[in-house]
Design a protein around this motif. Structure first.
Motif, PDB file in Angstrom:
ATOM      1  N   PHE A  11     -12.927  14.517   1.046  1.00  0.00           N
ATOM      2  CA  PHE A  11     -12.140  13.515   1.766  1.00  0.00           C
ATOM      3  C   PHE A  11     -10.797  13.286   1.074  1.00  0.00           C
ATOM      4  CE2 PHE A  11     -10.770   9.140   2.519  1.00  0.00           C
ATOM      5  CZ  PHE A  11     -10.762   9.110   3.910  1.00  0.00           C
ATOM      6  N   LEU A  12     -10.810  13.192  -0.248  1.00  0.00           N
ATOM      7  CA  LEU A  12      -9.556  12.978  -0.971  1.00  0.00           C
ATOM      8  C   LEU A  12      -8.603  14.154  -0.760  1.00  0.00           C
ATOM      9  CD1 LEU A  12     -10.901  11.471  -4.321  1.00  0.00           C
ATOM     10  CD2 LEU A  12      -9.765  10.253  -2.456  1.00  0.00           C
ATOM     11  N   ALA A  13      -9.135  15.377  -0.806  1.00  0.00           N
ATOM     12  CA  ALA A  13      -8.283  16.547  -0.584  1.00  0.00           C
ATOM     13  C   ALA A  13      -7.717  16.557   0.835  1.00  0.00           C
ATOM     14  CB  ALA A  13      -9.085  17.821  -0.842  1.00  0.00           C
ATOM     15  N   ALA A  14      -8.550  16.227   1.827  1.00  0.00           N
ATOM     16  CA  ALA A  14      -8.078  16.181   3.209  1.00  0.00           C
ATOM     17  C   ALA A  14      -7.016  15.114   3.394  1.00  0.00           C
ATOM     18  CB  ALA A  14      -9.254  15.929   4.153  1.00  0.00           C
ATOM     19  N   LEU A  74       7.438   8.642   7.584  1.00  0.00           N
ATOM     20  CA  LEU A  74       7.306   8.313   6.165  1.00  0.00           C
ATOM     21  C   LEU A  74       6.317   7.173   5.955  1.00  0.00           C
ATOM     22  CD1 LEU A  74       8.601   9.558   3.669  1.00  0.00           C
ATOM     23  CD2 LEU A  74      10.313   7.732   3.721  1.00  0.00           C
ATOM     24  N   LEU A  75       6.319   6.197   6.841  1.00  0.00           N
ATOM     25  CA  LEU A  75       5.355   5.099   6.734  1.00  0.00           C
ATOM     26  C   LEU A  75       3.931   5.609   6.936  1.00  0.00           C
ATOM     27  CD1 LEU A  75       7.256   2.263   8.614  1.00  0.00           C
ATOM     28  CD2 LEU A  75       6.767   2.391   6.166  1.00  0.00           C
ATOM     29  N   ASP A  76       3.757   6.590   7.810  1.00  0.00           N
ATOM     30  CA  ASP A  76       2.431   7.175   7.984  1.00  0.00           C
ATOM     31  C   ASP A  76       1.982   7.861   6.704  1.00  0.00           C
ATOM     32  OD1 ASP A  76       0.062   8.022   9.204  1.00  0.00           O
ATOM     33  OD2 ASP A  76       0.971   9.864   9.947  1.00  0.00           O
ATOM     34  N   ALA A  77       2.891   8.577   6.057  1.00  0.00           N
ATOM     35  CA  ALA A  77       2.549   9.224   4.781  1.00  0.00           C
ATOM     36  C   ALA A  77       2.123   8.178   3.751  1.00  0.00           C
ATOM     37  CB  ALA A  77       3.744  10.027   4.271  1.00  0.00           C
ATOM     38  N   ALA A  78       2.812   7.049   3.709  1.00  0.00           N
ATOM     39  CA  ALA A  78       2.443   5.993   2.774  1.00  0.00           C
ATOM     40  C   ALA A  78       1.072   5.404   3.109  1.00  0.00           C
ATOM     41  CB  ALA A  78       3.509   4.896   2.792  1.00  0.00           C
ATOM     42  N   SER A  79       0.740   5.349   4.388  1.00  0.00           N
ATOM     43  CA  SER A  79      -0.566   4.795   4.779  1.00  0.00           C
ATOM     44  C   SER A  79      -1.710   5.652   4.255  1.00  0.00           C
ATOM     45  CB  SER A  79      -0.654   4.670   6.303  1.00  0.00           C
ATOM     46  OG  SER A  79      -0.880   5.922   6.935  1.00  0.00           O
ATOM     47  N   PHE A  80      -1.492   6.950   4.148  1.00  0.00           N
ATOM     48  CA  PHE A  80      -2.530   7.813   3.574  1.00  0.00           C
ATOM     49  C   PHE A  80      -2.749   7.511   2.098  1.00  0.00           C
ATOM     50  CE2 PHE A  80      -1.473  10.660   7.211  1.00  0.00           C
ATOM     51  CZ  PHE A  80      -2.742  10.708   7.771  1.00  0.00           C
ATOM     52  N   GLY A  81      -1.707   6.991   1.439  1.00  0.00           N
ATOM     53  CA  GLY A  81      -1.877   6.588   0.049  1.00  0.00           C
ATOM     54  C   GLY A  81      -2.916   5.487  -0.090  1.00  0.00           C
ATOM     55  N   LEU A  82      -2.923   4.529   0.842  1.00  0.00           N
ATOM     56  CA  LEU A  82      -3.928   3.475   0.798  1.00  0.00           C
ATOM     57  C   LEU A  82      -5.312   4.017   1.131  1.00  0.00           C
ATOM     58  CD1 LEU A  82      -2.217   0.304   2.311  1.00  0.00           C
ATOM     59  CD2 LEU A  82      -3.076   0.626  -0.003  1.00  0.00           C
ATOM     60  N   SER A 100      -4.458   3.371   7.429  1.00  0.00           N
ATOM     61  CA  SER A 100      -4.248   4.769   7.790  1.00  0.00           C
ATOM     62  C   SER A 100      -4.305   4.969   9.303  1.00  0.00           C
ATOM     63  CB  SER A 100      -5.303   5.644   7.096  1.00  0.00           C
ATOM     64  OG  SER A 100      -5.119   6.996   7.419  1.00  0.00           O
ATOM     65  N   VAL A 101      -5.239   4.274   9.966  1.00  0.00           N
ATOM     66  CA  VAL A 101      -5.310   4.364  11.428  1.00  0.00           C
ATOM     67  C   VAL A 101      -4.045   3.809  12.068  1.00  0.00           C
ATOM     68  CG1 VAL A 101      -6.533   3.493  13.464  1.00  0.00           C
ATOM     69  CG2 VAL A 101      -7.823   4.370  11.525  1.00  0.00           C
ATOM     70  N   LEU A 102      -3.520   2.721  11.512  1.00  0.00           N
ATOM     71  CA  LEU A 102      -2.248   2.181  12.000  1.00  0.00           C
ATOM     72  C   LEU A 102      -1.146   3.237  11.900  1.00  0.00           C
ATOM     73  CD1 LEU A 102      -0.396  -0.182  12.891  1.00  0.00           C
ATOM     74  CD2 LEU A 102      -0.174  -0.773  10.461  1.00  0.00           C
ATOM     75  N   GLY A 103      -1.061   3.898  10.750  1.00  0.00           N
ATOM     76  CA  GLY A 103      -0.074   4.951  10.592  1.00  0.00           C
ATOM     77  C   GLY A 103      -0.289   6.097  11.561  1.00  0.00           C
ATOM     78  N   PHE A 160     -17.126  -0.521   0.170  1.00  0.00           N
ATOM     79  CA  PHE A 160     -16.922  -0.440   1.615  1.00  0.00           C
ATOM     80  C   PHE A 160     -15.716  -1.274   2.028  1.00  0.00           C
ATOM     81  CE2 PHE A 160     -17.475  -2.394   5.776  1.00  0.00           C
ATOM     82  CZ  PHE A 160     -17.551  -1.267   6.590  1.00  0.00           C
ATOM     83  N   ARG A 161     -15.565  -2.433   1.447  1.00  0.00           N
ATOM     84  CA  ARG A 161     -14.437  -3.313   1.784  1.00  0.00           C
ATOM     85  C   ARG A 161     -13.115  -2.604   1.481  1.00  0.00           C
ATOM     86  NH1 ARG A 161     -16.259  -7.577  -0.806  1.00  0.00           N
ATOM     87  NH2 ARG A 161     -15.049  -7.304  -2.706  1.00  0.00           N
ATOM     88  N   ARG A 162     -13.037  -1.950   0.340  1.00  0.00           N
ATOM     89  CA  ARG A 162     -11.815  -1.234  -0.029  1.00  0.00           C
ATOM     90  C   ARG A 162     -11.574  -0.051   0.914  1.00  0.00           C
ATOM     91  NH1 ARG A 162     -13.039  -1.148  -5.062  1.00  0.00           N
ATOM     92  NH2 ARG A 162     -13.795   0.991  -5.153  1.00  0.00           N
ATOM     93  N   LEU A 163     -12.652   0.650   1.259  1.00  0.00           N
ATOM     94  CA  LEU A 163     -12.537   1.752   2.214  1.00  0.00           C
ATOM     95  C   LEU A 163     -12.020   1.277   3.559  1.00  0.00           C
ATOM     96  CD1 LEU A 163     -15.766   3.904   1.708  1.00  0.00           C
ATOM     97  CD2 LEU A 163     -13.413   4.746   1.629  1.00  0.00           C
ATOM     98  N   LEU A 164     -12.538   0.145   4.022  1.00  0.00           N
ATOM     99  CA  LEU A 164     -12.143  -0.373   5.327  1.00  0.00           C
ATOM    100  C   LEU A 164     -10.657  -0.720   5.352  1.00  0.00           C
ATOM    101  CD1 LEU A 164     -12.996  -1.312   8.176  1.00  0.00           C
ATOM    102  CD2 LEU A 164     -13.480  -3.552   7.186  1.00  0.00           C
ATOM    103  N   VAL A 165     -10.164  -1.339   4.297  1.00  0.00           N
ATOM    104  CA  VAL A 165      -8.740  -1.679   4.242  1.00  0.00           C
ATOM    105  C   VAL A 165      -7.894  -0.411   4.281  1.00  0.00           C
ATOM    106  CG1 VAL A 165      -6.924  -2.677   2.800  1.00  0.00           C
ATOM    107  CG2 VAL A 165      -9.118  -3.860   3.044  1.00  0.00           C
ATOM    108  N   GLY A 166      -8.267   0.579   3.453  1.00  0.00           N
ATOM    109  CA  GLY A 166      -7.506   1.825   3.440  1.00  0.00           C
ATOM    110  C   GLY A 166      -7.553   2.544   4.767  1.00  0.00           C
ATOM    111  N   ARG A 167      -8.743   2.576   5.374  1.00  0.00           N
ATOM    112  CA  ARG A 167      -8.882   3.251   6.667  1.00  0.00           C
ATOM    113  C   ARG A 167      -8.069   2.546   7.745  1.00  0.00           C
ATOM    114  NH1 ARG A 167     -11.681   2.658  11.347  1.00  0.00           N
ATOM    115  NH2 ARG A 167     -12.375   4.547  12.408  1.00  0.00           N
ATOM    116  N   THR A 168      -8.080   1.221   7.742  1.00  0.00           N
ATOM    117  CA  THR A 168      -7.357   0.466   8.766  1.00  0.00           C
ATOM    118  C   THR A 168      -5.864   0.743   8.705  1.00  0.00           C
ATOM    119  OG1 THR A 168      -9.033  -1.289   8.705  1.00  0.00           O
ATOM    120  CG2 THR A 168      -6.884  -1.850   9.642  1.00  0.00           C
TER     121      THR A 168
END
Length: 412
Positions: free
Chosen positions: A85-88, A180-188, A29-32, A19-27
């Protein structure tokens, strides 16, 4: 009560590394996402100088969710939610890369930009119900509310930071870099979900196509607690959402000062962050239904008082209260949905919740704008707040389960 129990409940961060890792990635991504929202609006306005086209940006974002949301939920309830989710996420990242390419080249018609926004929103409509299963599957039942509160406060903080950061980057580097930064945020976000175990539906998978959608709607119609939670949120937003009224109310009451107008949305976000940061006692309560009803009622009352306010500072304080009440209600509603819905139906019900969350404010803005055009901004605000109070009272009376045992996390 100890001080540590007053603040945001962070037990999910300690109990679940996933969950902790998910939260960091989601945060991130939301910023992006907030950066892209501002960047698209800026680009479309720069290309067209038309408010009709900038309004079409919201339509491009909302329509795919409304049109495809329930069908996406039915598909999610037939599949491994992690894979979906990964595909989306990959689909959304590709759209951001394409937006970046057109941003660097600068030779794309506005319709193509909106088309990419709509496709990205369609991938989001698929990813949202898949992500809806993560918190209740990863956390103990008594920590679900805390997990949702952590998600919410992170999103509110990014709503503060994202637009401001986008403005700085747009001025210095241009639209291509922001995309481009938004695209990178999806990587996280992808990295955060990649370590999840397989998450197939627990119970009978959804039937294909329209039959699966209808099964989800039958559940919503028959489950009084979940239905009441969604109706409360829909009524509060459709009847009283105030954002479209801010410019008019600012002109009528506060001298059309642009500094006041700019603070209106910030005040609501500040209230949301504060309430969520102090949500520990509420997320530990076993009665999210009662908390939700109180939050929705406070939202309506604060908007009535805001409509009556003549002092800018008291008006802003009331908007902080409204934002706090809204955040409390949203976290409680999501807790009800994710703890009272069988896992096999959670994708479809989460999709319905997302549609309510997207369509309600949009319809509320239309209602407020039309009524203000016929009367005044003050009248639209006060009448909307009063109607919200009446609607919440009606739900409370007709759905006593929200107040009683069936609205408890440990209820039947």
């Amino acid at each position: 009560m100890s001080l540590s129990r007053t603040f945001l409940d962070v037990r999910p961060l300690r109990s679940s590394p996933v969950f902790r890792r998910l939260l960091v990635g989601r945060t991130v991504s939301v910023l992006g996402g907030f950066m892209t929202m501002v960047t698209v609006m800026y680009q479309v306005w720069d290309m067209t100088r038309s408010t009709a086209w900038t309004g079409a940006v919201g339509l491009a974002q909302a329509l795919p969710l409304v049109v495809f949301g329930l069908f996406a939920g039915a598909w999610v309830d037939r599949a491994d939610r992690r894979r979906v989710f990964l595909a989306a996420t990959v689909g959304q990242a590709v759209c951001s890369v394409l937006l970046a390419v057109q941003g660097f080249t600068g030779h794309v018609p506005v319709g193509a930009v909106l088309g990419l926004v709509a496709v990205q929103s369609a991938f989001g409509a698929l990813g949202a119900p898949a992500a809806g299963v993560f918190v209740p599957r990863l956390l103990p039942k008594d920590q679900v509310g805390a997990g949702l509160a952590l998600n919410h406060v992170a999103a509110q903080a990014m709503m503060f930071l994202g637009p401001a950061l986008a403005g700085v980057l747009l001025a210095r580097y241009g639209i291509g870099v922001c995309y481009l930064l938004d695209a990178a945020s999806f990587g996280l976000a992808f990295y955060g979900a990649f370590g999840l175990p397989a998450l197939p539906p627990q119970g009978e998978p959804s039937r294909a196509g329209l039959r699966g959608v209808l099964d989800g709607l039958r559940f919503l119609a028959g489950h009084r607690v979940v239905r009441g939670a969604l109706i409360t949120d829909l009524a509060a937003t459709v009847l009283s959402f105030p954002v479209s009224l801010y410019p008019l109310v600012n002109a009528e009451r506060f001298g059309d000062d642009p500094r006041t107008l700019g603070l209106f949305l910030s005040a609501m976000a500040l209230g949301g962050i504060t309430a969520t940061a102090l949500s520990g006692p509420l997320t530990r309560l076993a009665r999210p239904g009662l908390v939700m009803l109180c939050g929705a009622g406070t939202w309506g009352a604060a908007l009535v008082l805001f409509g009556l306010a003549t002092n800018p500072w008291s008006g802003l304080a009331l908007l902080v209260l409204a934002g706090a009440a809204d955040a409390t209600s949203v976290v409680s509603r999501s807790t009800i949905v994710q703890t009272r819905t069988p896992d096999a139906l959670l994708g479809r019900v989460t999709a319905a919740e997302a549609i309510v969350g997207q369509a309600g404010p949009s319809l509320g803005n239309v209602r407020g704008g039309l009524l203000a055009g016929w009367t005044s901004g003050t009248t639209a605000l006060i009448s909307g707040g009063l109607m919200c109070l009446l609607a919440v009272a009606a739900v409370s009376v007709t759905t006593p389960e929200l107040r009683g045992g069936a609205g408890r996390l440990d209820g039947p």
